[in-house]
Design a protein around this motif. Sequence first.
Motif, short mmCIF file in Angstrom:
data_model
loop_
_atom_site.label_atom_id
_atom_site.label_comp_id
_atom_site.label_asym_id
_atom_site.label_seq_id
_atom_site.Cartn_x
_atom_site.Cartn_y
_atom_site.Cartn_z
N GLU A 418 0.83 -1.21 0.00
CA GLU A 418 0.00 0.00 0.00
C GLU A 418 0.87 1.26 0.00
OE1 GLU A 418 -3.88 1.78 2.37
OE2 GLU A 418 -2.62 0.27 3.35
N LYS A 419 1.90 1.27 0.86
CA LYS A 419 2.79 2.44 0.92
C LYS A 419 3.52 2.65 -0.40
CE LYS A 419 3.61 2.13 5.91
NZ LYS A 419 4.59 1.77 6.98
N LEU A 422 1.02 4.03 -3.02
CA LEU A 422 0.73 5.44 -2.78
C LEU A 422 1.91 6.33 -3.17
CD1 LEU A 422 -1.13 5.13 0.65
CD2 LEU A 422 -2.14 5.83 -1.54
N GLN A 426 1.84 9.29 -5.89
CA GLN A 426 2.25 10.65 -5.57
C GLN A 426 3.20 11.20 -6.63
OE1 GLN A 426 3.90 10.35 -1.62
NE2 GLN A 426 1.92 10.70 -0.60
N LEU A 438 -2.92 -0.75 -5.66
CA LEU A 438 -3.84 -0.22 -4.66
C LEU A 438 -5.20 -0.94 -4.76
CD1 LEU A 438 -3.29 1.79 -2.50
CD2 LEU A 438 -4.24 3.60 -3.94
#
Length: 476
Positions: A418-419, A422, A426, A438
């Motif tokens: 997930e990190k 993301l 970004q 995701l």
Amino acid sequence: MGENIDAHQLKENLVQLRCHFTWGLVVEDSEVPDLENRIWEEIEFLDTKYNVGIYNLLAYVKHLQGQDEDALQSLNEAEDLIHREHADLSDIGSLVTWGNYAWLYYHMGRLEEAQTYLDKVEDTCQKFASQFRYSMECPEMDCAEGWALLKCGRQNYVRARACFEKALQVEPENPEFSTGYAITLYRLDSDHNNVISLNPLRQAVRLNPADTYIKVLLALKLQDVNQEDEGEMYIEEALGSTTSLMYILRYAAKFYRRKGCVERALELLQRALRETPSSAFLHHQIGLCYRSQVFQINEATHKQPIGQDKEKLDNMVRLAIFHFKSALEQRPTFDVALLHLAHMYVTAKDYRKAEDTFQKVLLIKPQEQKILQEGHFYYGRFLEFQKKSEADAIRHYLKAIEVKFASPAREKSIRSLEKLALRKLQRDESDLEGLSLLGLVYKLKGEIHKALEYYERALSLAAVSDKAVKHGPQVI
């Protein structure tokens, strides 16, 4: 006289026996020396009524190493024990030993003696009206097979469980059957990530009140289910006894390490190591103690130790590495020790050795799902943070998730994905892989609407990209 025996017919009869040579015990060649060490430790240090089986297993292990004369000596020990301690069961209790004698003599080319022991088995089967000529269906035989499988490692545990269950169906209150069943379930618990062994361990302690070994296993299981005070009562009771002391020291140390009493654990382990210096289990447990101290220093100093803290940490890392390597020298397929060694190499910033060790963890195909999962997860973290390779890290987080086993490593892999997803979005909100990852994360969390939203965005972008490629400028 031996030349008159038909070797082919003899072997056809031998395969009908129930003994170590016919049970299909799975033992890797690299595991045989460690198995022999553990057998000798049990003979010397474990106070038990059930040593006949361990001498039979030792005979089989000696045969695997080409030491047939030593194997015969072990079978002699087993037979002497039967007559001294189990005279009431001497016939049935001897069936496994006689079967092993017959097979051993067959392999040595001493066919007449092999036939003699085969005849002994046949006579006993007739005496007890067995429906088979060379084997008997009875709980004692199921139990003997269960112990043999249990001693030969994790790959045999499921079959061992079935053997003890079958024996207990006939005699549910038998202390030996109950002990074997409880220990097998204790070993299997880590695979199932639950507490299937708790009640069987309580039953075994009830039926074997003098058995300190089974008490310390119950203590560890009680600790697993947050009943540590009751578990410590059993630990202290066992430590106050002189029976099976070397085994009690090992498991008591594990209990205190997990409680956070690392110095107490190290004291107990060093006492045990003086008696059994080649124990892979002890070296691994000592390594875990030093690893715990490494974690404590890092936590207390926010991972920035200086001065004496830095010196102490470096020393703890060196000692942990030494003991994990010592454990692996004794048992090269000790997968969890290999994984812990890789961790320590990362802590020591020896990234080349860490890389090599992680590769070994994944190459040996760990026997526990949990270790395979943790191997991929921690290797993924190493690739992400030390090697700075997001793509390779993602691949191993995904492999950890593919292992269908609910565990902290699986949850951490999902959070790591997930990190990373993301972070990708970004940098570029149209990153196709980030959107797809995701979507997977939300699917795994059970948030289906969010998962569909990200999958649809990914599919839409993929379609636009595909269209652009098809209708873009043609290169002539």
